[in-house]
Design a protein around this motif. Structure first.
Motif, PDB file in Angstrom:
ATOM      1  N   LYS A 276       0.826  -1.205   0.000  1.00 47.62           N
ATOM      2  CA  LYS A 276       0.000   0.000   0.000  1.00 47.62           C
ATOM      3  C   LYS A 276       0.860   1.255   0.000  1.00 47.62           C
ATOM      4  CE  LYS A 276      -4.007  -2.106   2.258  1.00 47.62           C
ATOM      5  NZ  LYS A 276      -4.867  -2.087   3.459  1.00 47.62           N
ATOM      6  N   CYS A 277       1.995   1.203   0.774  1.00 50.94           N
ATOM      7  CA  CYS A 277       2.876   2.371   0.837  1.00 50.94           C
ATOM      8  C   CYS A 277       3.535   2.625  -0.506  1.00 50.94           C
ATOM      9  CB  CYS A 277       3.948   2.171   1.906  1.00 50.94           C
ATOM     10  SG  CYS A 277       3.295   2.290   3.584  1.00 50.94           S
ATOM     11  N   GLN A 278       3.845   1.555  -1.242  1.00 46.73           N
ATOM     12  CA  GLN A 278       4.412   1.738  -2.569  1.00 46.73           C
ATOM     13  C   GLN A 278       3.396   2.368  -3.508  1.00 46.73           C
ATOM     14  OE1 GLN A 278       5.829  -2.075  -3.808  1.00 46.73           O
ATOM     15  NE2 GLN A 278       7.584  -2.062  -2.393  1.00 46.73           N
ATOM     16  N   GLU A 279       2.146   2.032  -3.307  1.00 48.75           N
ATOM     17  CA  GLU A 279       1.094   2.636  -4.131  1.00 48.75           C
ATOM     18  C   GLU A 279       0.859   4.089  -3.730  1.00 48.75           C
ATOM     19  OE1 GLU A 279      -2.252   0.184  -3.543  1.00 48.75           O
ATOM     20  OE2 GLU A 279      -1.417  -1.569  -4.601  1.00 48.75           O
ATOM     21  N   CYS A 280       1.033   4.397  -2.444  1.00 48.23           N
ATOM     22  CA  CYS A 280       0.789   5.760  -1.942  1.00 48.23           C
ATOM     23  C   CYS A 280       2.033   6.248  -1.200  1.00 48.23           C
ATOM     24  CB  CYS A 280      -0.413   5.785  -1.006  1.00 48.23           C
ATOM     25  SG  CYS A 280      -1.907   5.098  -1.745  1.00 48.23           S
ATOM     26  N   PRO A 281       3.089   6.657  -1.881  1.00 44.62           N
ATOM     27  CA  PRO A 281       4.350   7.027  -1.221  1.00 44.62           C
ATOM     28  C   PRO A 281       4.222   8.213  -0.284  1.00 44.62           C
ATOM     29  CG  PRO A 281       4.344   7.668  -3.546  1.00 44.62           C
ATOM     30  CD  PRO A 281       3.144   6.819  -3.329  1.00 44.62           C
ATOM     31  N   LEU A 282       3.243   9.081  -0.493  1.00 44.57           N
ATOM     32  CA  LEU A 282       3.128  10.268   0.357  1.00 44.57           C
ATOM     33  C   LEU A 282       2.667   9.921   1.766  1.00 44.57           C
ATOM     34  CD1 LEU A 282       1.572  12.868  -2.107  1.00 44.57           C
ATOM     35  CD2 LEU A 282       3.969  12.517  -1.491  1.00 44.57           C
ATOM     36  N   LEU A 283       2.181   8.687   1.981  1.00 45.49           N
ATOM     37  CA  LEU A 283       1.735   8.295   3.309  1.00 45.49           C
ATOM     38  C   LEU A 283       2.899   7.829   4.178  1.00 45.49           C
ATOM     39  CD1 LEU A 283      -1.483   6.306   2.325  1.00 45.49           C
ATOM     40  CD2 LEU A 283      -1.298   8.696   3.093  1.00 45.49           C
ATOM     41  N   GLU A 284       4.131   7.766   3.626  1.00 51.08           N
ATOM     42  CA  GLU A 284       5.252   7.149   4.302  1.00 51.08           C
ATOM     43  C   GLU A 284       5.782   7.973   5.455  1.00 51.08           C
ATOM     44  OE1 GLU A 284       8.621   5.646   2.311  1.00 51.08           O
ATOM     45  OE2 GLU A 284       7.359   4.514   1.015  1.00 51.08           O
ATOM     46  N   GLU A 285       6.194   9.031   5.557  1.00 49.33           N
ATOM     47  CA  GLU A 285       6.750   9.703   6.714  1.00 49.33           C
ATOM     48  C   GLU A 285       6.408  11.193   6.660  1.00 49.33           C
ATOM     49  OE1 GLU A 285      10.838   8.164   6.208  1.00 49.33           O
ATOM     50  OE2 GLU A 285      10.801   8.018   8.352  1.00 49.33           O
ATOM     51  N   LYS A 286       5.163  11.501   6.471  1.00 48.84           N
ATOM     52  CA  LYS A 286       4.722  12.885   6.411  1.00 48.84           C
ATOM     53  C   LYS A 286       5.435  13.640   5.283  1.00 48.84           C
ATOM     54  CE  LYS A 286       3.551  13.185  11.303  1.00 48.84           C
ATOM     55  NZ  LYS A 286       3.775  13.880  12.587  1.00 48.84           N
ATOM     56  N   TRP A 287       5.423  13.056   4.111  1.00 49.83           N
ATOM     57  CA  TRP A 287       5.944  13.750   2.941  1.00 49.83           C
ATOM     58  C   TRP A 287       4.920  14.809   2.520  1.00 49.83           C
ATOM     59  CZ3 TRP A 287      10.567  12.821   0.170  1.00 49.83           C
ATOM     60  CH2 TRP A 287      11.365  11.781   0.684  1.00 49.83           C
ATOM     61  N   MET A 288       5.456  15.925   2.063  1.00 44.71           N
ATOM     62  CA  MET A 288       4.610  17.076   1.721  1.00 44.71           C
ATOM     63  C   MET A 288       4.730  17.363   0.224  1.00 44.71           C
ATOM     64  SD  MET A 288       4.739  20.750   3.662  1.00 44.71           S
ATOM     65  CE  MET A 288       4.636  19.898   5.230  1.00 44.71           C
ATOM     66  N   SER A 289       3.611  17.507  -0.419  1.00 43.39           N
ATOM     67  CA  SER A 289       3.615  17.724  -1.876  1.00 43.39           C
ATOM     68  C   SER A 289       3.648  19.203  -2.224  1.00 43.39           C
ATOM     69  CB  SER A 289       2.373  17.091  -2.502  1.00 43.39           C
ATOM     70  OG  SER A 289       2.383  15.704  -2.346  1.00 43.39           O
ATOM     71  N   PHE A 290       4.397  19.479  -3.314  1.00 42.37           N
ATOM     72  CA  PHE A 290       4.390  20.827  -3.889  1.00 42.37           C
ATOM     73  C   PHE A 290       4.767  20.678  -5.362  1.00 42.37           C
ATOM     74  CE2 PHE A 290       6.431  24.828  -5.111  1.00 42.37           C
ATOM     75  CZ  PHE A 290       5.430  25.732  -4.791  1.00 42.37           C
ATOM     76  N   GLY A 291       3.852  21.046  -6.230  1.00 41.85           N
ATOM     77  CA  GLY A 291       4.096  20.878  -7.648  1.00 41.85           C
ATOM     78  C   GLY A 291       4.191  19.397  -7.975  1.00 41.85           C
ATOM     79  N   VAL A 292       5.253  19.031  -8.681  1.00 43.58           N
ATOM     80  CA  VAL A 292       5.444  17.631  -9.075  1.00 43.58           C
ATOM     81  C   VAL A 292       6.348  16.892  -8.101  1.00 43.58           C
ATOM     82  CG1 VAL A 292       5.066  18.131 -11.513  1.00 43.58           C
ATOM     83  CG2 VAL A 292       7.382  18.267 -10.575  1.00 43.58           C
ATOM     84  N   LYS A 293       6.787  17.554  -7.039  1.00 42.91           N
ATOM     85  CA  LYS A 293       7.717  16.950  -6.086  1.00 42.91           C
ATOM     86  C   LYS A 293       7.040  16.705  -4.751  1.00 42.91           C
ATOM     87  CE  LYS A 293      12.016  19.035  -7.855  1.00 42.91           C
ATOM     88  NZ  LYS A 293      13.185  19.863  -7.483  1.00 42.91           N
ATOM     89  N   SER A 294       7.685  15.821  -3.957  1.00 46.25           N
ATOM     90  CA  SER A 294       7.274  15.581  -2.573  1.00 46.25           C
ATOM     91  C   SER A 294       8.482  15.825  -1.685  1.00 46.25           C
ATOM     92  CB  SER A 294       6.768  14.145  -2.402  1.00 46.25           C
ATOM     93  OG  SER A 294       5.661  13.911  -3.237  1.00 46.25           O
ATOM     94  N   TYR A 295       8.248  16.412  -0.493  1.00 49.08           N
ATOM     95  CA  TYR A 295       9.363  16.810   0.378  1.00 49.08           C
ATOM     96  C   TYR A 295       9.184  16.193   1.767  1.00 49.08           C
ATOM     97  CZ  TYR A 295       9.840  20.352  -3.264  1.00 49.08           C
ATOM     98  OH  TYR A 295       9.961  20.983  -4.466  1.00 49.08           O
ATOM     99  N   TYR A 296      10.313  15.869   2.345  1.00 53.88           N
ATOM    100  CA  TYR A 296      10.332  15.345   3.710  1.00 53.88           C
ATOM    101  C   TYR A 296      11.213  16.254   4.555  1.00 53.88           C
ATOM    102  CZ  TYR A 296      11.564  12.419   7.720  1.00 53.88           C
ATOM    103  OH  TYR A 296      11.784  11.958   8.984  1.00 53.88           O
ATOM    104  N   PHE A 297      10.642  16.827   5.642  1.00 55.52           N
ATOM    105  CA  PHE A 297      11.375  17.711   6.554  1.00 55.52           C
ATOM    106  C   PHE A 297      11.746  16.902   7.798  1.00 55.52           C
ATOM    107  CE2 PHE A 297       8.858  20.349   3.835  1.00 55.52           C
ATOM    108  CZ  PHE A 297       9.637  21.474   3.592  1.00 55.52           C
ATOM    109  N   SER A 298      13.028  16.661   7.988  1.00 52.21           N
ATOM    110  CA  SER A 298      13.480  15.782   9.080  1.00 52.21           C
ATOM    111  C   SER A 298      13.302  16.462  10.435  1.00 52.21           C
ATOM    112  CB  SER A 298      14.951  15.394   8.901  1.00 52.21           C
ATOM    113  OG  SER A 298      15.805  16.444   9.292  1.00 52.21           O
TER     114      SER A 298
END
Length: 259
Positions: free
Chosen positions: A120-142
């Motif tokens: 499921k996580c591979q299907e929905c990568p944004l659910l993995e560690e609070k990744w944040m979307s902006f444009g075509v990218k996703s960001y993770y703030f440690s």
């Protein structure tokens, strides 16, 4: 003469005390009788000795039987206790095996659930560690602090890389969300003054840069060597001025990953 002969026979037939002398047969009977009188005394003593010896043997045999009886009772008790302990150990072993089988079953169930979650996580990568979307990218703030190289490696483990900033909009978005100085994927570790992104693209190729400018002092990057003699070879995003600073790569800071 006849009178003399007769007197002589008379005198020979009498002993000096006028007693009759025993004959040889009487003497033999007397000796046999004496031997018979002495023999019973020796036989009685031997019988007494034999009885004493037999009594001693019987006493020893009885004592041995008593000792054997005590040993038998002791060994019987030890054997019973050993059987009890063996039974308890067998029960414990059975219980341990039962719990082990239960743990194996639980482990299998957990592995199945993890496998489902990974899919499921591979299907929905944004659910993995609070990744944040902006444009075509996703960001993770440690939230943890690492040096620049460890931050780069941790982003790689998460399936991404340290952030590469290619537009003003991206710079403004990251500055508004960072809240702290954070590592970005820019460095001049190989050649001083030649700044490269982690994808081996040069800073000049991206067409944008956001180095901090000082009105009355040196602009960034200034490669300050007071704290680190090797200089400042890694870049951070500074939220206060929405700009970049070069700092020592050995410092521990938060970081931004992208994918």
């Amino acid at each position: 003469m006849e009178n003399i002969y007769q007197n002589t026979n008379f005198q020979l037939s009498k002993n000096p005390r006028n007693e009759e002398c025993p004959s040889s047969a009487d003497a033999g009977k007397h000796n046999v009788q004496s031997m018979r009188d002495r023999r019973p005394t020796c036989t009685t003593e031997m019988l007494k000795c034999s009885l004493a010896a037999l009594s001693l043997l019987l006493f020893c045999a009885l004592g041995g039987l008593c000792v054997l009886g005590v040993l038998y009772e002791t060994l019987s008790e030890d054997y019973s206790r050993a059987l009890e302990r063996l039974s308890v150990q067998q029960n414990n072993t059975n219980e341990t095996e039962r719990k082990y089988e239960e743990l194996k079953a639980d482990h299998s169930r957990v592995e199945g659930l993890l496998s489902q979650c990974n899919e499921k996580c591979q299907e929905c990568p944004l659910l993995e560690e609070k990744w944040m979307s902006f444009g075509v990218k996703s960001y993770y703030f440690s939230t943890k602090l690492l040096d620049w190289e460890m931050s780069r490696d941790d982003c790689t483990k998460k399936g991404g890389h340290l952030v590469i900033i290619t537009s003003n909009e991206e710079q403004d978005f990251l500055s508004s969300k960072s809240g702290d100085l954070r590592w970005i994927g820019l460095n001049d570790l190989e050649t001083e003054g030649q700044w490269m992104w982690v994808n081996n693209q040069s800073l000049a190729e991206t067409g944008v840069s956001f180095w901090h400018k000082r009105p009355n002092s040196l602009d960034e990057p200034d490669n300050w060597k007071v704290e680190d003699s090797s200089g400042e070879n890694c870049a951070v995003l500074g939220s206060e001025y929405s700009s970049w600073n070069d700092v020592s790569c050995r410092k521990k800071k938060k970081y931004i990953c992208e994918k």
